[in-house]
Write a protein that holds these residues in place. Structure first.
Motif, short mmCIF file in Angstrom:
data_model
loop_
_atom_site.label_atom_id
_atom_site.label_comp_id
_atom_site.label_asym_id
_atom_site.label_seq_id
_atom_site.Cartn_x
_atom_site.Cartn_y
_atom_site.Cartn_z
N UNK A 278 0.42 -1.57 -0.52
CA UNK A 278 0.36 -0.05 -0.42
C UNK A 278 0.52 1.26 0.26
N UNK A 279 0.63 2.30 -1.34
CA UNK A 279 1.56 3.29 -1.10
C UNK A 279 0.38 4.52 -1.29
N UNK A 280 0.94 5.38 -0.78
CA UNK A 280 -0.13 6.70 -0.39
C UNK A 280 0.93 7.17 -2.22
N UNK A 281 -0.34 7.84 -2.33
CA UNK A 281 -0.51 8.77 -4.37
C UNK A 281 -0.93 9.79 -4.34
N UNK A 282 -0.59 10.85 -5.00
CA UNK A 282 -0.82 12.12 -5.06
C UNK A 282 -0.35 12.32 -6.49
N UNK A 283 -2.16 12.74 -7.24
CA UNK A 283 -1.34 12.87 -8.95
C UNK A 283 -1.40 14.17 -8.68
N UNK A 284 -0.28 14.82 -9.66
CA UNK A 284 0.43 15.78 -10.27
C UNK A 284 -0.32 16.44 -11.30
N UNK A 285 -0.69 16.98 -11.97
CA UNK A 285 -1.40 17.43 -13.12
C UNK A 285 -0.18 18.65 -14.27
N UNK A 286 -0.32 18.80 -15.17
CA UNK A 286 1.40 19.90 -15.83
C UNK A 286 0.33 19.82 -17.30
N UNK A 287 0.92 20.43 -18.07
CA UNK A 287 0.98 21.48 -18.74
C UNK A 287 1.63 20.98 -19.98
N UNK A 288 1.34 20.99 -21.18
CA UNK A 288 2.16 20.87 -22.02
C UNK A 288 3.01 21.85 -23.01
N UNK A 289 4.03 22.36 -23.10
CA UNK A 289 4.30 23.82 -23.50
C UNK A 289 4.93 23.43 -24.30
N UNK A 290 4.85 22.19 -25.35
CA UNK A 290 5.57 21.84 -26.10
C UNK A 290 4.10 23.22 -27.53
N UNK A 291 5.07 23.01 -28.70
CA UNK A 291 4.16 23.59 -29.54
C UNK A 291 3.62 22.12 -29.75
N UNK A 292 1.80 22.61 -30.46
CA UNK A 292 0.72 22.15 -30.93
C UNK A 292 1.50 20.37 -31.61
N UNK A 293 1.67 21.23 -32.91
CA UNK A 293 2.74 20.48 -33.49
C UNK A 293 3.29 19.91 -33.43
N UNK A 294 4.40 20.01 -32.23
CA UNK A 294 5.41 18.47 -31.92
C UNK A 294 4.72 17.10 -31.42
N UNK A 295 3.26 17.38 -30.48
CA UNK A 295 2.55 16.19 -30.46
C UNK A 295 1.81 16.02 -31.76
N UNK A 296 1.59 16.77 -32.05
CA UNK A 296 0.19 15.83 -33.03
C UNK A 296 0.73 14.27 -32.87
N UNK A 297 -1.24 13.78 -33.23
CA UNK A 297 -1.48 12.53 -32.93
C UNK A 297 -1.45 12.09 -31.85
N UNK A 298 -0.58 12.66 -30.28
CA UNK A 298 -1.04 11.83 -29.53
C UNK A 298 -2.62 12.55 -29.31
#
Length: 402
Positions: A291-311
Motif C-alpha cells: 500500500x502506497x500513498x499517491x498524489x496526482x500531479x497535473x502538468x501542462x504541455x508547453x511544447x507547440x501543438x504540432x510537436x505532439x501531433x497525433x497524441x
C-alpha cells in the motif's frame, strides 16, 4: 682465494633467491575503470509514468427517459457546437394499465368531468352576477347625477361590483384548473404507442462544444433513463498530463517546475510544466502488493501543438520532473562512491596507486552526485571498486581505456 670465491658464490645465490622470492610475491596491478570528473550540468528529477488526458471533456446525457436511436456519430467524428446532432431520442411510451389501474383512471376521468361541469356552472353564475352588478352600478350612477340616489348608495354598488369581478376571475381560474385535471386524468388512459395530436416524433441533441467524439456509450437503439450518458466529446489538442507520484516525491515539487516528456512514441523530447499538485493523497496498492500513498500531479504541455501531433487522450508518457538543476556543477558518478562510516568516499588514481579519499556530497540523481568537498576537476576516480582494491593498491586502466 678459495674462501673468497665461496663467499661470492654464496652472495650470488642469495641475490638470485631474493629476486625469485620478490617476483613470486609481487601482485599484478588490478584492472579498473577510470572516470575523470569535471563540471557540467546536473539535474535532480522525480521520474514517473504518466498519461495524457483532455482537459475539458463534455458528457452528453439523455435529457428524458425514452428510446435512444442508433447513434448518428462514431468515435473520432468531428462535431460543431450547436450544429452537429449527436443523439436522437424518442419519448418513452405509456405503461400498460392493469384492471385495477384502468378502473381508477376511468373513475378519475369521470370525477374530473364532474368537476369541470361544476366549474362551468360557477363561472356562469359569476358571469350573471357580474352583469347584474355592472347594470345596477350604471343605473345608480345616472340617478346620482340627477340627484335621486345618494352617493353612499353608489359607493356600495361600486364595492359590490369589484367583489363580483374578483369572483368572476376566480371562477375562470377554477375552470382552467378543472380542465387541467381532466386532461391529466385522460392522459393516464393513453395506450402505449398512441401519439398525441401535434406531438413531434423525436428529440434531437446537438453537440455542446466543437471537437471530436471520444466515446459512444449507447451505439445501438435502446431504452435509456434520463441522465444516462450517451457520448463524450473533447478537443484532442487541449491536452494535459496526469501522473500519480509517491507522496514523499510530491512534497519535493512545487507548481511551475519544469518537466521533460519522453518515451511517448517519438524520439523528440517534449516540454511540460507542473500546473497543480493535488492537496489530497490516496492509497494505491503497488504491483508488489504494498500500500502506497499517491498524489496526482497535473502538468501542462508547453511544447507547440504540432510537436505532439497525433497524441490523444489516455496516451502513455514518461516524465522527468526537474526538482533542481545546475549548469556548472562538479559531479561524480554514483558508481564510484561507497560508504565510509557515516560519510562517503572514493578511490582516486594517483600514478597507478589507488588512494581512498573522503568526499562530501550534495544533491544527487540516479546517476551522479554533486561534490561539495574532497575532489577537484580532473581527478580520476575508480568506477565500481571491487574488494581487490584498498588504499595503496596498484591499479591499471583496463585495456579498452588505455
Amino acid at each position: 682465494m678459495l674462501r673468497t670465491r665461496t663467499v661470492v658464490m654464496a652472495a650470488g645465490a642469495a641475490l638470485v633467491a631474493g629476486t625469485l622470492a620478490f617476483v613470486a610475491m609481487r601482485t599484478d596491478p588490478v584492472a579498473v575503470d577510470l572516470h575523470q570528473i569535471g563540471t557540467g550540468p546536473l539535474q535532480v528529477t522525480v521520474n514517473a509514468d504518466g498519461k495524457t488526458r483532455i482537459r475539458e471533456i463534455y458528457d452528453v446525457a439523455a435529457p428524458i427517459t425514452g428510446t435512444a436511436q442508433r447513434a448518428p456519430v462514431r468515435v473520432g467524428d468531428s462535431v460543431v457546437a450547436g450544429e452537429t446532432v449527436v443523439a436522437v431520442l424518442t419519448p418513452a411510451a405509456a405503461n400498460l394499465l392493469d384492471a385495477r389501474s384502468q378502473a381508477e383512471a376511468e373513475a378519475a376521468v369521470r370525477e374530473a368531468e364532474a368537476g369541470l361541469a361544476v366549474a362551468r356552472s360557477k363561472m356562469r353564475q359569476a358571469s350573471e352576477t357580474l352583469t347584474l352588478s355592472e347594470s345596477e352600478f350604471r343605473r345608480a350612477d345616472t340617478l346620482v347625477q340627477r340627484g335621486v340616489v345618494s352617493r353612499t348608495r353608489l359607493e356600495e354598488l361600486e364595492q359590490k361590483l369589484h367583489i363580483d369581478r374578483a369572483a368572476m376571475t376566480a371562477a375562470v381560474s377554477a375552470l382552467e384548473m378543472a380542465k387541467g385535471t381532466l386532461d391529466r386524468a385522460r392522459a393516464a388512459l393513453i395506450e402505449p404507442g398512441a401519439a398525441e395530436a401535434g406531438q413531434t416524433c423525436c428529440l434531437t441533441v446537438t453537440a455542446p462544444m466543437s471537437g471530436q467524439v471520444l466515446t459512444v456509450d449507447v451505439l445501438s437503439e435502446q431504452t435509456v433513463l434520463a441522465g444516462t450518458r450517451l457520448i463524450s466529446i473533447g478537443d484532442p489538442e487541449d491536452l494535459e498530463i496526469v501522473a500519480d507520484l509517491l507522496s514523499t516525491d510530491a512534497v519535493r515539487l512545487k507548481e511551475g517546475d519544469r518537466a521533460i516528456v519522453e518515451r511517448w512514441g517519438r524520439d523528440a523530447l517534449l516540454e511540460a510544466r507542473v500546473r497543480r499538485i493535488e492537496p489530497a493523497a490516496y492509497t494505491k496498492v503497488s504491483a508488489l502488493g504494498i500500500e502506497e500513498q499517491r498524489v496526482d500531479v497535473i502538468l501542462d504541455l508547453t511544447s507547440a501543438p504540432e510537436d505532439y501531433a497525433g497524441m490523444g487522450d489516455g496516451y502513455a508518457v514518461f516524465l522527468r520532473i526537474v526538482e533542481w538543476e545546475g549548469m556548472d556543477v562538479l559531479s561524480v558518478p554514483l558508481s564510484a562512491v561507497f560508504r565510509q562510516g557515516a560519510g562517503w568516499a572514493v578511490f582516486v588514481d594517483e600514478a597507478g596507486i589507488a588512494r581512498r579519499k573522503a568526499v562530501r556530497l550534495g544533491r544527487r540523481n540516479d546517476r551522479s552526485a554533486e561534490v561539495l568537498e574532497g575532489l577537484s576537476p580532473g581527478d580520476q576516480v575508480i568506477l565500481h571498486p571491487s574488494d581487490l582494491i584498498s588504499d595503496g593498491s596498484a591499479i591499471a586502466p583496463r585495456p579498452d581505456q588505455s
